[in-house]
Design a protein around this motif. Structure first.
Motif, PDB file in Angstrom:
ATOM      1  N   ASN A 162      -3.345   0.669   9.993  1.00 17.25           N
ATOM      2  CA  ASN A 162      -3.167   1.717   8.981  1.00 17.25           C
ATOM      3  C   ASN A 162      -2.370   1.116   7.838  1.00 17.25           C
ATOM      4  O   ASN A 162      -1.168   1.329   7.713  1.00 17.25           O
ATOM      5  CB  ASN A 162      -2.426   2.919   9.581  1.00 17.25           C
ATOM      6  CG  ASN A 162      -2.229   4.025   8.563  1.00 17.25           C
ATOM      7  OD1 ASN A 162      -2.983   4.147   7.604  1.00 17.25           O
ATOM      8  ND2 ASN A 162      -1.199   4.838   8.773  1.00 17.25           N
ATOM      9  N   PRO A 163      -3.041   0.327   6.977  1.00 17.37           N
ATOM     10  CA  PRO A 163      -2.318  -0.495   5.997  1.00 17.37           C
ATOM     11  C   PRO A 163      -1.737   0.272   4.807  1.00 17.37           C
ATOM     12  O   PRO A 163      -2.026  -0.019   3.654  1.00 17.37           O
ATOM     13  CB  PRO A 163      -3.394  -1.484   5.550  1.00 17.37           C
ATOM     14  CG  PRO A 163      -4.685  -0.760   5.728  1.00 17.37           C
ATOM     15  CD  PRO A 163      -4.493   0.122   6.915  1.00 17.37           C
ATOM     16  N   GLU A 164      -0.902   1.254   5.090  1.00 13.81           N
ATOM     17  CA  GLU A 164      -0.130   1.894   4.032  1.00 13.81           C
ATOM     18  C   GLU A 164       1.066   1.008   3.707  1.00 13.81           C
ATOM     19  O   GLU A 164       1.791   0.584   4.614  1.00 13.81           O
ATOM     20  CB  GLU A 164       0.340   3.280   4.472  1.00 13.81           C
ATOM     21  CG  GLU A 164       1.225   3.969   3.436  1.00 13.81           C
ATOM     22  CD  GLU A 164       1.828   5.259   3.951  1.00 13.81           C
ATOM     23  OE1 GLU A 164       2.586   5.892   3.195  1.00 13.81           O
ATOM     24  OE2 GLU A 164       1.548   5.624   5.109  1.00 13.81           O
ATOM     25  N   LEU A 165       1.259   0.697   2.423  1.00  8.60           N
ATOM     26  CA  LEU A 165       2.342  -0.196   2.028  1.00  8.60           C
ATOM     27  C   LEU A 165       3.640   0.588   1.905  1.00  8.60           C
ATOM     28  O   LEU A 165       3.758   1.498   1.075  1.00  8.60           O
ATOM     29  CB  LEU A 165       2.007  -0.877   0.697  1.00  8.60           C
ATOM     30  CG  LEU A 165       0.632  -1.559   0.587  1.00  8.60           C
ATOM     31  CD1 LEU A 165       0.514  -2.292  -0.738  1.00  8.60           C
ATOM     32  CD2 LEU A 165       0.399  -2.514   1.755  1.00  8.60           C
ATOM     33  N   ILE A 166       4.615   0.230   2.711  1.00  5.76           N
ATOM     34  CA  ILE A 166       5.905   0.923   2.709  1.00  5.76           C
ATOM     35  C   ILE A 166       6.966  -0.041   2.198  1.00  5.76           C
ATOM     36  O   ILE A 166       7.196  -1.095   2.792  1.00  5.76           O
ATOM     37  CB  ILE A 166       6.270   1.430   4.114  1.00  5.76           C
ATOM     38  CG1 ILE A 166       5.166   2.369   4.627  1.00  5.76           C
ATOM     39  CG2 ILE A 166       7.620   2.129   4.102  1.00  5.76           C
ATOM     40  CD1 ILE A 166       5.332   2.781   6.065  1.00  5.76           C
ATOM     41  N   THR A 167       7.597   0.321   1.100  1.00  7.96           N
ATOM     42  CA  THR A 167       8.602  -0.535   0.467  1.00  7.96           C
ATOM     43  C   THR A 167       9.984   0.054   0.686  1.00  7.96           C
ATOM     44  O   THR A 167      10.225   1.231   0.391  1.00  7.96           O
ATOM     45  CB  THR A 167       8.340  -0.659  -1.046  1.00  7.96           C
ATOM     46  OG1 THR A 167       6.989  -1.082  -1.253  1.00  7.96           O
ATOM     47  CG2 THR A 167       9.292  -1.651  -1.681  1.00  7.96           C
ATOM     48  N   ASN A 168      10.887  -0.761   1.199  1.00  7.19           N
ATOM     49  CA  ASN A 168      12.248  -0.281   1.454  1.00  7.19           C
ATOM     50  C   ASN A 168      13.008  -0.069   0.150  1.00  7.19           C
ATOM     51  O   ASN A 168      12.944  -0.905  -0.763  1.00  7.19           O
ATOM     52  CB  ASN A 168      13.007  -1.293   2.313  1.00  7.19           C
ATOM     53  CG  ASN A 168      14.423  -0.845   2.601  1.00  7.19           C
ATOM     54  OD1 ASN A 168      14.633   0.069   3.383  1.00  7.19           O
ATOM     55  ND2 ASN A 168      15.397  -1.481   1.970  1.00  7.19           N
TER      56      ASN A 168
END
Length: 526
Positions: A18-24
């Motif tokens: 599930n390649p949702e890009l999550i940026t901290n």
């Protein structure tokens, strides 16, 4: 899982399924920032990390903390770059920069088990040398994020390449969809500015047109200009004492300059109001170090220093001039391009944007994509999800090995003669400036001496195209191949192959007599 890690402490992650890009964007002492400062504060013995990130750099002046117990160490990543020693930070005697990198990683990610099934993509500036990747591998291995020094679970990308991959995902927004479209990416960060010129290829892949370039001219160098200005106003000795004895207050003052002056500055005098810097409020410890004429002037001015439009502009201009020169160099080397994308935190500067657009007005599309500060880390994440997105790269160095050759009295220097009849020379395998495919390799056949049981390849790199001798060249490492069977003497041909498929160099050697293939590992030369 794919985990993208910046050379600073920014990171992002995604799951393959599930390649949702999550940026901290959450850090100690700050929320909403894509990355934090690579700063570590140790205890008095430099054994235990007490704080990291912004809290280690610039606590508020009102917070009681004895200066002799305050030990922030910063800018240690500069040891990875080709900088003169005078421009590198001075580290405490019992601290090594590789330990600092390892401690920074472990402080942020103490649960190393998390990385057991994770692919890590680490980004580095374009101007970092080849050896920096091997050093970082060593540090990341020592931090136990990978279980073997040569693990393929760690991959590298340069910052401008990652930024270009990010820009690839937004080309549609700018109607740049035709194959062959070329675009320049200018990554304006805090320490470095990195550039790459790319071409859009079929199947949404990228080719590199010319060498990626970069220099140390990011936004923190404006901070350095501010410190020079303060030395002029309060005296150099006062600022030196402040740095030695109240470093946290110096850094708090710099952060206040960034917040109130650097970030809002547009370069348009109509938008500017004179900034009053109240020393008693921003940096109270500084007062005790100011003497002489400077003290008299500041007492008359109620300890307020004014920053005029001309003052601030003079802090920006030397840095922006270098960036303009870098862009000009890329355009000369790569030819015309359709668009220019400005990414990185410094790209949000209105003054920098206007200077670039005015200077390069012949490029119709000069844009700042959404979330420019996140471009690198998100692009690195996209690279981890699809590594075949990069089709070609341009070599920054000439690569070759040291070979033994017959001495030629007509052309070879006498002082390089070995054993009367021989000389060691540089044998080129791949030349700087060449565009290479990610699956392309360079090879040749070599033979050992008659009775040797090992064949050693010493790999050198050069920024020049034509080298004859290895003296003065940078030795990247050694590759040693075991050849225990000596009964054939010299007739033991070995095919040595150098590959640039990913950002790190790999090599193989195939014994053409036995058919056995060896994977050669670099021995790091420091």
């Amino acid at each position: 899982m794919i985990f993208a890690l910046l050379s600073q402490l920014g990171f992002a992650y995604a799951h393959r399924q599930n390649p949702e890009l999550i940026t901290n964007d959450t850090w100690p002492g700050v929320i909403g920032s894509i990355k934090t400062n690579s700063v570590v504060q140790y205890d008095t013995n430099f054994k235990k990390v007490k704080a990291w990130g912004l809290p280690a750099l610039a606590p508020r002046p009102g917070k009681r903390q004895a200066y002799f117990d305050y030990r922030p160490v910063e800018r240690f990543k500069l040891f990875l770059g080709n900088l003169p020693d005078s421009e590198k930070p001075k580290l405490p005697e019992n601290l090594d920069y590789k330990k600092l990198i390892k401690d920074t990683i472990n402080t942020r990610w103490p649960n190393v088990d998390f990385f057991e099934n994770v692919l890590i993509v680490f980004t580095i500036p374009a101007e970092y040398p080849e050896q920096s990747k091997m050093i970082l591998r060593e540090c990341i291995y020592n931090a136990k994020l990978i279980n073997h020094p040569t693990s393929e679970k760690l991959q590298f990308s340069t910052e401008p390449e990652a930024a270009a991959i990010y820009c690839l995902s937004v080309l549609n927004e700018y109607f740049l969809i035709e194959d062959g479209t070329s675009f320049l990416v200018v990554d304006c960060g805090g320490g470095t500015v990195d550039l790459t010129t790319r071409k859009l290829l079929p199947d949404k892949r990228l080719g590199e047109i010319t060498e990626r370039t970069g220099d140390f001219c990011g936004s923190t160098f404006i901070d350095n200009e501010f410190i020079k200005f303060m030395k002029f106003k309060v005296g150099e000795s006062a600022m030196d004492l402040l740095e030695k004895q109240r470093y946290s207050q110096l850094q708090y003052m710099v952060q206040e300059f960034c917040r109130r002056v650097k970030i809002p500055f547009t370069g348009d005098e109509k938008d500017f109001k004179v900034i009053e810097f109240d020393i008693e409020d921003v940096c109270p410890a500084l007062k005790q170090y100011i003497t002489g004429r400077e003290k008299e002037i500041l007492e008359n001015d109620d300890w307020i220093i004014e920053l005029t439009f001309e003052n601030v502009k003079a802090m920006f201009d030397p840095v922006i001039k270098k960036i303009i020169q870098l862009i000009s160099g890329q355009l000369r080397a790569g030819g015309a391009c359709t668009a220019m994308f400005l990414v990185g935190g410094f790209s949000e500067s209105k003054y920098l944007q206007s200077m670039i657009k005015n200077t390069f007005s012949f490029i119709k599309n000069i844009s700042v994509p959404k979330q420019p500060q996140a471009a690198i880390v998100r692009g690195a994440l996209q690279y981890g999800l699809r590594m075949d997105v990069i089709k070609t790269r341009v070599l920054k160095y000439t690569y070759g090995i040291e070979i033994e050759s017959l001495f030629n009295e007509a052309i070879d220097p006498e002082y390089l003669r070995v054993d009367g009849h021989y000389i060691y020379k540089f044998y080129r395998l791949a030349e700087r400036g060449r565009q290479v495919g990610v699956d392309e390799s360079f090879s040749n056949i070599f033979r050992p001496l008659e009775h040797t049981t090992k064949l050693r390849f010493s790999l050198y790199i050069s920024t020049n195209l034509n080298e004859t001798y290895c003296g003065g060249l940078e030795k990247l490492g050694e590759l040693t191949i075991d050849m225990p069977d000596t009964h054939l003497g010299k007739e033991r041909p070995v095919e040595f192959r150098l590959m640039f498929g990913r950002m790190e160099i790999t090599a193989t050697a195939r014994n053409q007599v036995t058919g056995q293939e060896h994977n050669a590992s670099f021995k790091l030369e420091l």
